[in-house]
Design a protein around this motif. Sequence first.
Motif, PDB file in Angstrom:
ATOM      1  N   LYS A  45       4.249   0.461 -19.635  1.00 28.21           N
ATOM      2  CA  LYS A  45       2.749   0.462 -19.613  1.00 28.21           C
ATOM      3  C   LYS A  45       2.078  -0.964 -19.849  1.00 28.21           C
ATOM      4  N   ASP A  46       1.535  -1.407 -18.950  1.00 30.09           N
ATOM      5  CA  ASP A  46       0.911  -2.920 -19.098  1.00 30.09           C
ATOM      6  C   ASP A  46       1.928  -3.982 -19.027  1.00 30.09           C
ATOM      7  N   LYS A  47       2.992  -3.628 -18.538  1.00 29.89           N
ATOM      8  CA  LYS A  47       4.298  -4.584 -18.549  1.00 29.89           C
ATOM      9  C   LYS A  47       4.283  -5.340 -17.225  1.00 29.89           C
ATOM     10  N   TYR A  48       3.925  -4.766 -16.085  1.00 27.16           N
ATOM     11  CA  TYR A  48       4.107  -4.783 -14.779  1.00 27.16           C
ATOM     12  C   TYR A  48       2.623  -4.830 -13.867  1.00 27.16           C
ATOM     13  N   VAL A  49       2.770  -5.534 -12.871  1.00 22.48           N
ATOM     14  CA  VAL A  49       1.442  -5.243 -11.814  1.00 22.48           C
ATOM     15  C   VAL A  49       2.394  -5.000 -10.543  1.00 22.48           C
ATOM     16  N   ILE A  50       2.220  -3.766 -10.177  1.00 23.35           N
ATOM     17  CA  ILE A  50       2.545  -3.302  -9.026  1.00 23.35           C
ATOM     18  C   ILE A  50       1.853  -3.943  -7.773  1.00 23.35           C
ATOM     19  N   THR A  51       2.712  -4.569  -6.792  1.00 18.82           N
ATOM     20  CA  THR A  51       2.276  -5.417  -5.644  1.00 18.82           C
ATOM     21  C   THR A  51       2.275  -4.578  -4.145  1.00 18.82           C
ATOM     22  N   HIS A  52       3.749  -4.038  -4.013  1.00 17.12           N
ATOM     23  CA  HIS A  52       3.771  -3.313  -2.687  1.00 17.12           C
ATOM     24  C   HIS A  52       4.860  -1.990  -3.247  1.00 17.12           C
ATOM     25  N   VAL A  53       4.538  -1.182  -2.232  1.00 15.77           N
ATOM     26  CA  VAL A  53       5.288   0.106  -2.490  1.00 15.77           C
ATOM     27  C   VAL A  53       5.834   0.431  -0.904  1.00 15.77           C
ATOM     28  N   THR A  54       7.256   0.836  -1.066  1.00 17.53           N
ATOM     29  CA  THR A  54       7.781   1.451   0.171  1.00 17.53           C
ATOM     30  C   THR A  54       7.859   2.956   0.229  1.00 17.53           C
ATOM     31  N   PHE A  55       7.508   3.304   1.370  1.00 15.72           N
ATOM     32  CA  PHE A  55       7.566   4.990   1.504  1.00 15.72           C
ATOM     33  C   PHE A  55       8.940   5.446   2.516  1.00 15.72           C
ATOM     34  N   LYS A  56       9.448   6.514   2.369  1.00 16.92           N
ATOM     35  CA  LYS A  56      10.142   7.038   3.231  1.00 16.92           C
ATOM     36  C   LYS A  56       9.632   8.242   3.758  1.00 16.92           C
ATOM     37  N   LEU A  57       8.855   7.907   5.023  1.00 17.24           N
ATOM     38  CA  LEU A  57       8.251   9.188   5.924  1.00 17.24           C
ATOM     39  C   LEU A  57       9.014   9.631   7.012  1.00 17.24           C
ATOM     40  N   SER A  58       8.836  10.860   7.245  1.00 16.28           N
ATOM     41  CA  SER A  58       9.690  11.598   8.385  1.00 16.28           C
ATOM     42  C   SER A  58       8.933  11.747   9.612  1.00 16.28           C
ATOM     43  N   LYS A  59       9.748  11.533  10.793  1.00 17.59           N
ATOM     44  CA  LYS A  59       9.416  11.703  11.943  1.00 17.59           C
ATOM     45  C   LYS A  59       9.332  13.241  12.473  1.00 17.59           C
ATOM     46  N   TYR A  98      -1.955  19.892  -3.613  1.00 16.41           N
ATOM     47  CA  TYR A  98      -1.497  20.869  -2.384  1.00 16.41           C
ATOM     48  C   TYR A  98      -0.153  21.016  -2.351  1.00 16.41           C
ATOM     49  N   GLY A  99       0.623  20.978  -3.360  1.00 14.40           N
ATOM     50  CA  GLY A  99       2.160  20.957  -3.199  1.00 14.40           C
ATOM     51  C   GLY A  99       3.162  19.874  -2.860  1.00 14.40           C
ATOM     52  N   VAL A 100       2.332  18.512  -3.032  1.00 12.39           N
ATOM     53  CA  VAL A 100       3.096  17.377  -2.666  1.00 12.39           C
ATOM     54  C   VAL A 100       2.695  16.422  -3.655  1.00 12.39           C
ATOM     55  N   GLU A 101       3.857  15.529  -4.128  1.00  7.53           N
ATOM     56  CA  GLU A 101       3.766  14.545  -4.998  1.00  7.53           C
ATOM     57  C   GLU A 101       4.542  13.413  -4.398  1.00  7.53           C
ATOM     58  N   ILE A 102       3.905  12.145  -4.747  1.00  8.80           N
ATOM     59  CA  ILE A 102       4.599  10.970  -4.268  1.00  8.80           C
ATOM     60  C   ILE A 102       5.993  10.658  -4.464  1.00  8.80           C
ATOM     61  N   LYS A 103       6.309  11.092  -5.311  1.00  4.22           N
ATOM     62  CA  LYS A 103       7.883  10.984  -5.810  1.00  4.22           C
ATOM     63  C   LYS A 103       8.864  11.754  -4.780  1.00  4.22           C
ATOM     64  N   GLU A 104       8.159  12.560  -3.712  1.00  6.60           N
ATOM     65  CA  GLU A 104       8.662  12.951  -2.755  1.00  6.60           C
ATOM     66  C   GLU A 104       9.147  12.260  -1.562  1.00  6.60           C
ATOM     67  N   VAL A 105       8.268  11.239  -1.349  1.00  8.28           N
ATOM     68  CA  VAL A 105       8.213  10.112  -0.218  1.00  8.28           C
ATOM     69  C   VAL A 105       8.548   8.757  -0.486  1.00  8.28           C
ATOM     70  N   PHE A 106       8.645   8.634  -1.939  1.00 11.87           N
ATOM     71  CA  PHE A 106       8.838   7.262  -2.761  1.00 11.87           C
ATOM     72  C   PHE A 106      10.180   6.789  -2.313  1.00 11.87           C
ATOM     73  N   GLU A 107      10.432   5.557  -1.862  1.00 13.99           N
ATOM     74  CA  GLU A 107      11.630   4.733  -1.849  1.00 13.99           C
ATOM     75  C   GLU A 107      11.825   3.736  -2.731  1.00 13.99           C
ATOM     76  N   GLU A 108      10.845   2.784  -3.228  1.00 16.78           N
ATOM     77  CA  GLU A 108      11.057   1.666  -3.953  1.00 16.78           C
ATOM     78  C   GLU A 108       9.662   0.861  -4.117  1.00 16.78           C
ATOM     79  N   LEU A 109       9.547   0.119  -5.127  1.00 19.49           N
ATOM     80  CA  LEU A 109       8.242  -0.788  -5.251  1.00 19.49           C
ATOM     81  C   LEU A 109       8.546  -2.119  -5.771  1.00 19.49           C
ATOM     82  N   GLU A 110       7.716  -3.099  -5.600  1.00 16.45           N
ATOM     83  CA  GLU A 110       7.896  -4.288  -6.017  1.00 16.45           C
ATOM     84  C   GLU A 110       6.660  -4.566  -7.117  1.00 16.45           C
ATOM     85  N   ALA A 111       6.886  -5.193  -8.335  1.00 20.17           N
ATOM     86  CA  ALA A 111       6.163  -5.437  -9.135  1.00 20.17           C
ATOM     87  C   ALA A 111       6.363  -6.669  -9.919  1.00 20.17           C
ATOM     88  N   VAL A 112       5.262  -7.476 -10.291  1.00 18.92           N
ATOM     89  CA  VAL A 112       5.476  -8.621 -11.044  1.00 18.92           C
ATOM     90  C   VAL A 112       5.443  -8.287 -12.601  1.00 18.92           C
TER      91      VAL A 112
END
Length: 339
Positions: free
Chosen positions: A173-187, A130-144
């Motif tokens: 692909k198949d090189k990392y395991v994502i463990t945490h994701v940080t989002f920048k959300l709006s007030k 519905y017109g929104v993608e994760i990349k619009e609110v994504f800040e960073e992620l941690e991965a092993v």
Amino acid sequence: MNIQENISLKAYNTFGIDKKARFFTRVHSNEEVIKALKTAKDKYVPAYILGGGSNILLTKDLFALVVKIDIKGVQVLKEDGENIWVKVGAGEIWHDFVLKAIAHKWAGIENLSLIPGTVGASPMQNIGAYGVEIKEVFEELEAVNRETLSVEKFNHSQCQFGYRESIFKNKAKDKYVITHVTFKLSKKPHFNISYGSISNTLKKMGYNQHDLTIEAISKAVIHIRQEKLPDPQEIGNAGSFFKNPTIPEKHFQTLKEEYPDIPGFPLEKGVKIPAAWLIDKAGWKGKTFGEIGVHKNQPLVLVNYGKGEGEAIKALSEKIQKDIQAKFGISLQPEVNFV
């Protein structure tokens, strides 16, 4: 860490396919992820990382250590007058996080309500609706890093987001395991209701421009999705099976001559065509083949009515691809990952 053997994965994939994992474990932290990867090496089997199981089609038993990501937690890192930065465990259920954000009046992901899966899969797939993608609110992620076993961080540009994809579906692909994701959300929300039938649904639900909220938008999206998409708890499915294809403008105009009702959404390069329209027009909507089929309300969804096999669903998807290619000259690409 508890390692189980010969475990059925039926309850761990939304298609409800009954395939087995040779070994199975759950992890709750970066440290446990690293330990699980080491264990897989010790047992001389690959490690298969499992999130919500909502974007996979199991076609065989897995001779692997299946690592179920159960890393939880929603942590506010910082905030200012405009935005708030929230770090979320990869094992959190995506829709639960959306509801939590709405409850705290954190805006930006309300249009992504009721998308199945976990937070960890959201940047990997660059989920969108519905017109929104994760990349619009994504800040960073941690991965092993699966090779070095070190924890690395990826910023927005490093993720190389594209339509339903990221670097984690391509080069990494198949090189990392994502463990945490940080989002920048709006007030201070910027309401996005122009896509699809959100605006009309809001009106039917009694909302107008003056009392619009992110909660109202979320309710409208949930209403639309529940009307169009089958509940995986009732009918096995993985949501949209194919990506919406993009074709050259010239190709679109040629098709328009033969199919005047064909919908198209102009992009910078080419025109995006709804895959659901193509599948419907080709006559696949509602067709059943034993225990599997194409959903009666949403032709973009392939379903398992009970005891269907992953191999059969894969074969059905390939038949649909060949038919769409033959009829429209368009190549459909699966959004679901075959395992």
